[in-house]
Design an enzyme around this catalytic site. Sequence first.
Site, PDB file in Angstrom:
ATOM      1  N   ARG A 230     -26.402 -66.294  92.071  1.00 38.46           N
ATOM      2  CA  ARG A 230     -26.988 -67.622  91.996  1.00 38.46           C
ATOM      3  C   ARG A 230     -25.952 -68.685  92.299  1.00 38.46           C
ATOM      4  O   ARG A 230     -24.787 -68.571  91.881  1.00 38.46           O
ATOM      5  CB  ARG A 230     -27.539 -67.894  90.584  1.00 38.46           C
ATOM      6  N   GLU A 259     -29.660 -75.816  97.341  1.00 37.22           N
ATOM      7  CA  GLU A 259     -30.203 -75.129  98.518  1.00 37.22           C
ATOM      8  C   GLU A 259     -31.423 -75.873  99.029  1.00 37.22           C
ATOM      9  O   GLU A 259     -32.199 -76.372  98.205  1.00 37.22           O
ATOM     10  CB  GLU A 259     -30.596 -73.679  98.149  1.00 37.22           C
ATOM     11  N   HIS A 278     -29.078 -67.523 101.707  1.00 40.10           N
ATOM     12  CA  HIS A 278     -29.873 -66.879 100.649  1.00 40.10           C
ATOM     13  C   HIS A 278     -30.728 -65.740 101.231  1.00 40.10           C
ATOM     14  O   HIS A 278     -31.961 -65.745 101.151  1.00 40.10           O
ATOM     15  CB  HIS A 278     -30.755 -67.918  99.935  1.00 40.10           C
TER      16      HIS A 278
HETATM   17  N1  LIG Z   1     -29.280 -63.451  96.655  1.00 42.59           N
HETATM   18  C1  LIG Z   1     -30.498 -63.043  96.423  1.00 42.59           C
HETATM   19  O1  LIG Z   1     -31.366 -63.178  97.259  1.00 42.59           O
HETATM   20  C2  LIG Z   1     -30.831 -62.390  95.120  1.00 42.59           C
HETATM   21  C3  LIG Z   1     -31.794 -61.372  95.099  1.00 42.59           C
HETATM   22  C4  LIG Z   1     -32.118 -60.781  93.885  1.00 42.59           C
HETATM   23  C5  LIG Z   1     -31.512 -61.221  92.723  1.00 42.59           C
HETATM   24  N2  LIG Z   1     -30.601 -62.221  92.774  1.00 42.59           N
HETATM   25  C6  LIG Z   1     -29.909 -62.673  91.563  1.00 42.59           C
HETATM   26  O2  LIG Z   1     -28.980 -61.668  91.185  1.00 42.59           O
HETATM   27  C7  LIG Z   1     -28.721 -61.775  89.790  1.00 42.59           C
HETATM   28  C8  LIG Z   1     -28.747 -60.404  89.136  1.00 42.59           C
HETATM   29  O3  LIG Z   1     -30.031 -59.846  89.252  1.00 42.59           O
HETATM   30  P1  LIG Z   1     -30.412 -58.466  88.511  1.00 42.59           P
HETATM   31  O4  LIG Z   1     -31.765 -58.110  89.010  1.00 42.59           O
HETATM   32  O5  LIG Z   1     -29.330 -57.503  88.640  1.00 42.59           O
HETATM   33  O6  LIG Z   1     -30.521 -58.979  87.022  1.00 42.59           O
HETATM   34  P2  LIG Z   1     -30.355 -58.117  85.683  1.00 42.59           P
HETATM   35  O7  LIG Z   1     -30.999 -58.917  84.628  1.00 42.59           O
HETATM   36  O8  LIG Z   1     -30.798 -56.722  85.903  1.00 42.59           O
HETATM   37  O9  LIG Z   1     -28.792 -58.108  85.449  1.00 42.59           O
HETATM   38  C9  LIG Z   1     -28.065 -59.233  85.054  1.00 42.59           C
HETATM   39  C10 LIG Z   1     -26.929 -58.738  84.190  1.00 42.59           C
HETATM   40  O10 LIG Z   1     -26.116 -59.849  83.868  1.00 42.59           O
HETATM   41  C11 LIG Z   1     -25.643 -59.665  82.554  1.00 42.59           C
HETATM   42  N3  LIG Z   1     -25.214 -60.940  82.012  1.00 42.59           N
HETATM   43  C12 LIG Z   1     -25.956 -61.945  81.500  1.00 42.59           C
HETATM   44  N4  LIG Z   1     -25.164 -62.956  81.092  1.00 42.59           N
HETATM   45  C13 LIG Z   1     -23.906 -62.554  81.363  1.00 42.59           C
HETATM   46  C14 LIG Z   1     -22.640 -63.170  81.159  1.00 42.59           C
HETATM   47  N5  LIG Z   1     -22.540 -64.382  80.611  1.00 42.59           N
HETATM   48  N6  LIG Z   1     -21.546 -62.498  81.554  1.00 42.59           N
HETATM   49  C15 LIG Z   1     -21.647 -61.276  82.117  1.00 42.59           C
HETATM   50  N7  LIG Z   1     -22.808 -60.633  82.309  1.00 42.59           N
HETATM   51  C16 LIG Z   1     -23.928 -61.285  81.933  1.00 42.59           C
HETATM   52  C17 LIG Z   1     -26.805 -59.053  81.821  1.00 42.59           C
HETATM   53  O11 LIG Z   1     -26.387 -58.350  80.676  1.00 42.59           O
HETATM   54  C18 LIG Z   1     -27.375 -58.127  82.865  1.00 42.59           C
HETATM   55  O12 LIG Z   1     -26.876 -56.810  82.717  1.00 42.59           O
HETATM   56  C19 LIG Z   1     -29.747 -62.762  89.264  1.00 42.59           C
HETATM   57  O13 LIG Z   1     -29.142 -64.032  89.161  1.00 42.59           O
HETATM   58  C20 LIG Z   1     -30.780 -62.807  90.359  1.00 42.59           C
HETATM   59  O14 LIG Z   1     -31.498 -64.016  90.365  1.00 42.59           O
HETATM   60  C21 LIG Z   1     -30.245 -62.807  93.959  1.00 42.59           C
HETATM   61  O1  LIG Z   2     -34.051 -64.151  92.736  1.00 39.87           O
HETATM   62  C1  LIG Z   2     -34.375 -63.597  93.779  1.00 39.87           C
HETATM   63  O2  LIG Z   2     -35.276 -62.729  93.843  1.00 39.87           O
HETATM   64  C2  LIG Z   2     -33.648 -63.925  95.024  1.00 39.87           C
HETATM   65  O3  LIG Z   2     -32.863 -65.036  94.879  1.00 39.87           O
HETATM   66  C3  LIG Z   2     -34.493 -63.972  96.251  1.00 39.87           C
HETATM   67  O4  LIG Z   2     -34.991 -65.243  96.558  1.00 39.87           O
HETATM   68  P1  LIG Z   2     -36.030 -65.392  97.767  1.00 39.87           P
HETATM   69  O5  LIG Z   2     -37.290 -64.743  97.350  1.00 39.87           O
HETATM   70  O6  LIG Z   2     -36.217 -66.855  97.968  1.00 39.87           O
HETATM   71  O7  LIG Z   2     -35.444 -64.710  98.953  1.00 39.87           O
END
Ligand SMILES: NC(=O)c1ccc[n+]([C@@H]2O[C@H](COP(=O)([O-])OP(=O)(O)OC[C@H]3O[C@@H](n4cnc5c(N)ncnc54)[C@H](O)[C@@H]3O)[C@@H](O)[C@H]2O)c1
Ligand SMILES: O=C(O)[C@H](O)COP(=O)(O)O
Length: 526
Positions: A230, A259, A278
């Site tokens: 994020r 964004e 993203h």
């Molecule tokens: N770039 C993209 O398009 C994209 C796509 C999918 C997810 N994401 C983002 O990726 C991130 C992770 O997603 P996920 O599905 O693995 O989530 P998840 O909930 O499975 O994992 C997140 C982990 O972070 C840990 N956590 C929470 N607070 C913390 C802290 N202060 N310090 C260290 N660890 C901490 C939690 O214990 C958990 O294990 C989210 O922010 C999600 O929105 C981005």
């Molecule tokens: O949290 C998510 O699932 C990702 O950031 C993906 O975002 P998007 O659906 O806009 O690609």
Amino acid sequence: MAKVLVSDSVDEAGIKILTQVAQVDIKTGLSEDELTAIIPEYDALMIRSGTKVTEKVIQAADNLKIIGRAGVGVDNVHVPSATRKGIVVVNSPEGNTIAAAEHALAMMLSLSRHIPDANQSVKEGKWDRKSYIGSEVYKKTLGVVGLGKIGSHVAKVGKAMGMKILAYDPFISQERANQLGCTLVDLDILFSESDYITLHIPKTKETANLINAQSLAKMKPHARIINCARGGIIDEDALYETLKEGKIGGAALDVFASEPLGESKLRELGNNIILTPHLGASTAEAQVNVAIDVAEQIRDVLLGLPARSAVNIPGLSPDVMEKLRPYMRLAETLGNLVGQLAGDRVESLNVKLQGDLADNSSQPLVTASLKGLLSKALRERVNYVNAAIEAKERGIHLVETRDATIKDYSNSIYLEAVGTKGTHAVTGALLNDGEIRITSINGFPVNVPPNTYMLFTLHRDVPGIIGKIGSLLGNFNVNIASMQVGRKIVRGDAVMVLSIDDPLPEGVLPEILKVGGVTDAYTVSL
Ligand SMILES: NC(=O)c1ccc[n+]([C@@H]2O[C@H](COP(=O)([O-])OP(=O)(O)OC[C@H]3O[C@@H](n4cnc5c(N)ncnc54)[C@H](O)[C@@H]3O)[C@@H](O)[C@H]2O)c1
Ligand SMILES: O=C(O)[C@H](O)COP(=O)(O)O
């Protein structure tokens, strides 16, 4: 027919599911004002990260039942406002895990082998092999911040590539880390010992600007940092300065504090930064997964069924949900009944889950009891999403107890409420065929099904009272469907429960109260 607004681009597979149950309008690129203006028409909203569902939008969303986020992060939705308004917010927690993990890994390899710049140089007509000497990830240390779904997959693949994996996640057990072959360390060690650092945490108060000038200063001079989680977890100004001065090896960012990324000094940096718009979830597979996952949940909620991945109501596994569903109806009915008996300004509700219901998975029954209790005042405004908040705001003190030893019926629910009409208690259970039975009123055993219109009297158990009440109702042309008396001892206090075919006419209750031996009388509609 229900109406669904899809305000970001989502895969056709999701749209197909929605059209089975609703009229679907696809309108992308709406401003906050445009969305606010049209949202009152819609029963459901399906989004990705592009649409900002602000407080203002939610305030206007008078018919909205569900917001479906085709992805993981719901930080673009004002969830507290949605909860307050009783709107369920769902996401797809796993649909894009692999896509996001692979994007982070692609970023790591792109950084280590300068792929974006080498590609650009060839396209510009050059054949420069000296400028793009890379480094191997094999035997290097990868620091994973956040060992959840995405972080775990990155760790596994990193391990398979021969990397040593350090991980920081205060909410993950040692056992899980061992399973993944990771060494759990504190953040300072992760910063100072990693060659690559990859972030997989949500953006919260604790994680905002987690990577700042101080943490960047702790990193190795050649360290590379990757953020596919994020925007806002990295302080972009501090990163810019650090990269400009060559204090770390590089960075790859898929997400940004604001964004779409507007004017940004990050764009001015050279080959030590890779920026993508993203794209973490942007694979064909992930987009089909998240669209289907969320569209199915929207469909279910519009059909009155529960959602499997709601972020603002407790999630339940399908088998627990199957077991609880009939009891949710029971809890709601009893909540409604005890609320009407207790009168206005209910100040406390004691929910006791008995028999097999006395385990923690039965928590939703407490919410259902509150929903029933508040339904007289709030009607359809109260639902499983906002019942607990509404009760708290009304100052209703909730006490939850569990007793597995009470087995009068194998599973039963006892509710006791205190309001302007005093303290009242009801118990209910389900028959084998799922029929609801009220099994006690104020401690008096009865066995009656709930009815739309009911009359309860508390009276002395003496001859003639039942006859007198029967004739009185007859005089007012009230037809009795069924009648039952419950008492604890002969000629002591008793309760009479009458199911009647129509609402009790005005003026009948005071007449009943005048009958000698009647101490109280209540009419309820369920
Ligand atoms: N770039 C993209 O398009 C994209 C796509 C999918 C997810 N994401 C983002 O990726 C991130 C992770 O997603 P996920 O599905 O693995 O989530 P998840 O909930 O499975 O994992 C997140 C982990 O972070 C840990 N956590 C929470 N607070 C913390 C802290 N202060 N310090 C260290 N660890 C901490 C939690 O214990 C958990 O294990 C989210 O922010 C999600 O929105 C981005
Ligand atoms: O949290 C998510 O699932 C990702 O950031 C993906 O975002 P998007 O659906 O806009 O690609």
